[in-house]
Design a protein around this motif. Structure first.
Motif, PDB file in Angstrom:
ATOM      1  N   SER B  39       0.819  -1.213   0.000  1.00  0.00           N
ATOM      2  CA  SER B  39       0.000   0.000   0.000  1.00  0.00           C
ATOM      3  C   SER B  39       0.851   1.261   0.000  1.00  0.00           C
ATOM      4  O   SER B  39       1.908   1.305   0.626  1.00  0.00           O
ATOM      5  N   TYR B  40       0.359   2.261  -0.705  1.00  0.00           N
ATOM      6  CA  TYR B  40       1.003   3.573  -0.765  1.00  0.00           C
ATOM      7  C   TYR B  40       0.010   4.601  -0.225  1.00  0.00           C
ATOM      8  O   TYR B  40      -1.163   4.595  -0.611  1.00  0.00           O
ATOM      9  N   VAL B  41       0.472   5.433   0.682  1.00  0.00           N
ATOM     10  CA  VAL B  41      -0.381   6.434   1.320  1.00  0.00           C
ATOM     11  C   VAL B  41       0.326   7.782   1.272  1.00  0.00           C
ATOM     12  O   VAL B  41       1.517   7.872   1.598  1.00  0.00           O
ATOM     13  N   ARG B  42      -0.378   8.817   0.840  1.00  0.00           N
ATOM     14  CA  ARG B  42       0.219  10.153   0.810  1.00  0.00           C
ATOM     15  C   ARG B  42      -0.833  11.220   1.109  1.00  0.00           C
ATOM     16  O   ARG B  42      -1.924  11.205   0.550  1.00  0.00           O
ATOM     17  N   TYR B  43      -0.470  12.132   2.011  1.00  0.00           N
ATOM     18  CA  TYR B  43      -1.338  13.277   2.306  1.00  0.00           C
ATOM     19  C   TYR B  43      -1.094  14.374   1.284  1.00  0.00           C
ATOM     20  O   TYR B  43       0.055  14.775   1.081  1.00  0.00           O
ATOM     21  N   PRO B  67      -3.418   0.132   5.123  1.00  0.00           N
ATOM     22  CA  PRO B  67      -3.500   1.536   4.695  1.00  0.00           C
ATOM     23  C   PRO B  67      -3.936   2.475   5.829  1.00  0.00           C
ATOM     24  O   PRO B  67      -3.419   3.577   5.962  1.00  0.00           O
ATOM     25  N   TYR B  69      -3.508   2.027   9.055  1.00  0.00           N
ATOM     26  CA  TYR B  69      -2.398   2.129  10.008  1.00  0.00           C
ATOM     27  C   TYR B  69      -1.320   3.074   9.484  1.00  0.00           C
ATOM     28  O   TYR B  69      -0.790   3.915  10.219  1.00  0.00           O
ATOM     29  N   PHE B  70      -0.984   2.938   8.211  1.00  0.00           N
ATOM     30  CA  PHE B  70       0.019   3.832   7.614  1.00  0.00           C
ATOM     31  C   PHE B  70      -0.478   5.278   7.621  1.00  0.00           C
ATOM     32  O   PHE B  70       0.290   6.201   7.920  1.00  0.00           O
ATOM     33  N   SER B  73      -0.044   6.573  11.072  1.00  0.00           N
ATOM     34  CA  SER B  73       1.380   6.713  11.401  1.00  0.00           C
ATOM     35  C   SER B  73       1.997   7.911  10.683  1.00  0.00           C
ATOM     36  O   SER B  73       2.788   8.665  11.262  1.00  0.00           O
ATOM     37  N   ILE B  74       1.649   8.075   9.416  1.00  0.00           N
ATOM     38  CA  ILE B  74       2.226   9.162   8.626  1.00  0.00           C
ATOM     39  C   ILE B  74       1.716  10.510   9.128  1.00  0.00           C
ATOM     40  O   ILE B  74       2.475  11.481   9.204  1.00  0.00           O
ATOM     41  N   ASP B  77       3.862  11.328  11.936  1.00  0.00           N
ATOM     42  CA  ASP B  77       5.178  11.754  11.435  1.00  0.00           C
ATOM     43  C   ASP B  77       5.145  13.200  10.958  1.00  0.00           C
ATOM     44  O   ASP B  77       6.130  13.940  11.105  1.00  0.00           O
ATOM     45  N   LEU B  78       4.028  13.550  10.322  1.00  0.00           N
ATOM     46  CA  LEU B  78       3.923  14.877   9.705  1.00  0.00           C
ATOM     47  C   LEU B  78       3.559  15.955  10.723  1.00  0.00           C
ATOM     48  O   LEU B  78       3.360  17.108  10.351  1.00  0.00           O
TER      49      LEU B  78
END
Lengths: 298, 298
Positions: B39-43, B67, B69-70, B73-74, B77-78
């Motif tokens: 999975s790829y996740v981006r804000y 997805p 969970y990521f 988590s991201i 991080d952000l």
């Protein structure tokens, strides 16, 4: 008491091989899905006080994670002395940097999940690129096993006059190690830049290799685009149809069929991910690492 | 600054409704799968310093977990100030006991994962049976929203002469609450035991309800076996074809088609899980709970 091995679904063959090599018992673990898509996990072997080793390769990881996580959690609940993971293929290692704003380093997030429920992990050739060591992201002890010796041995036994070819500069060290073990020469495909938009990939010293069997080796075959491109370059240079060897045969979608249609002689892979191309067994490389991690006599 | 809402895939409609009700911004979150299944996740919206609210219903949870969970988590991080979860349907609540040796309480293991990455959670009518409160397994603040008021309102507005029917004794309190809200009578199907193997389910006081519209209500429709059995009992008693109402329309496999073919007049569900039977919106029940959890003005 020796450790006890359990296969997550799809890992039965690898688990049986590890059991045969180690002499450790192979336990019975039930994993199924309820009609609503939730996972059910049940141990049918006693794990209390024992070192539990779960075998779960992590291609297509999202669907595999939850049963694996439950299996580890339940082993802990049931009083296992420790719970280790053998993941012949380790997922999420390629997301090791932030390339665009708003992304995350999911390799680290995945590592946190695994480190939270397992006591140790053994894997084969994880894609270490920007991370140089699993210890940068995994907080549990980990052991990396190299597949190169098994591949070298397979090439030496099966390929006449082999020439090992790394498809790109990233694969140079890897290809060189395989070639060294097989006692054969090694080249890496070279990018020749003629201008901003004119890049040619060429086979160096073509003349010298016309009577060799080209063997293209790479760590992960996912879309197989890198391999297919390499096959094209090798054929264009006038060399014979190459063999392709992948450590981790993920082969997404039609990738394997595309590769077979690209002009290869044949394709062989390590059995880190079950696939019809599996020809190179790696269990004998894993077994000593397992013995080390569990501290038991192999 | 008000919180910012993000939809995980499939939750776009619910997220848009919550955004409209709360006045909060709906952010842009990209979630996709690589060919290899990772999975790829981006804000695509700025989350730094903001209260992030992820909307992710958890039917078919194994595939959805990573997805989600990521994404959580991201966001951390952000630099998100907090990361909350709105899960209109909460998974793994039915595995709340050990029925056989070798099993685990996966509701608790799942709760540990969610509690490890979110700061709070809001859900609708989780299946609380042996756990009496989410706080027994979730270590983060949680808020349970009841769907009953929305169902009562829908029944009162759409059903002439309704008679609410609970399909079994477990549903008694739930059915009674819905009926109370709709200002209509309520019965629960009764098991009459005539011997070890002779159990009949009957509709009490059948005569009295012949001119009512039976409305069978249940919390989760997965295989829909309970509802289908209830439809059979209602029809056998000579009552008109019943309406069926489910809070969580999971409808595994052919369950919905089986239910439609069982003699129902029609089926309606809350939109906690997207499904063609959705008729009862619950966003307006969720919005105040979100406002409470984020501590912001609704």
């Amino acid at each position: 008491m020796t450790p006890i091995l359990f296969a997550l679904p799809g890992n039965e063959a690898m688990t049986a091989q590890l059991s045969a090599l180690s002499g450790w018992e192979q336990g019975s673990l039930q994993v199924r899905r309820f009609p609503d898509g939730e996972s059910y996990v049940r141990y049918h072997s006693e794990v209390k006080g024992r070192q539990v080793v779960l075998v779960c390769t992590l291609d297509r990881p999202d669907d595999r994670f939850m049963p694996m996580y439950f299996a580890a959690s339940i082993a802990r609940d049931l009083g296992a002395a420790s719970v280790g993971l053998v993941a012949p293929y380790l997922a999420y290692m390629r997301h090791d940097a932030i390339f665009n704003p708003g992304e995350g380093i999911t390799s680290a997030h995945f590592a946190r999940l695994v480190s939270g429920v397992f006591h140790w992990m053994v894997t084969i050739d994880p894609h270490l690129h920007r991370h140089h060591d699993l210890a940068e992201i995994y907080t549990i002890p980990t052991r990396v096993v190299r597949a190169a010796p098994a591949i070298s041995q397979w090439i030496a036994a099966n390929v006449p006059q082999p020439l090992v070819i790394g498809p790109d500069s990233e694969s140079e060290q890897w290809a060189a190690e395989v070639a060294r073990g097989a006692g054969c020469p090694c080249i890496v495909l070279e990018k020749i830049r003629r201008g901003d938009h004119d890049v040619e990939v060429s086979v160096p010293d073509t003349e010298r290799w016309l009577h060799h069997t080209p063997v293209i080796v790479d760590d992960i075959a996912s879309t197989a685009r890198t391999m297919i491109a390499a096959v094209g370059h090798v054929r264009k240079a006038g060399l014979p149809p190459p063999l392709c060897v992948a450590v981790h045969p993920l082969f997404a979608g039609s990738a394997f069929e595309d590769l077979q249609a690209s002009g290869v002689a044949s394709t062989a892979s390590c059995d880190t991910v079950p696939h019809s191309s599996n020809a190179i067994p790696v269990a004998s490389l894993l077994a000593p690492a397992l013995a080390d991690m569990t501290g038991a006599a192999a």
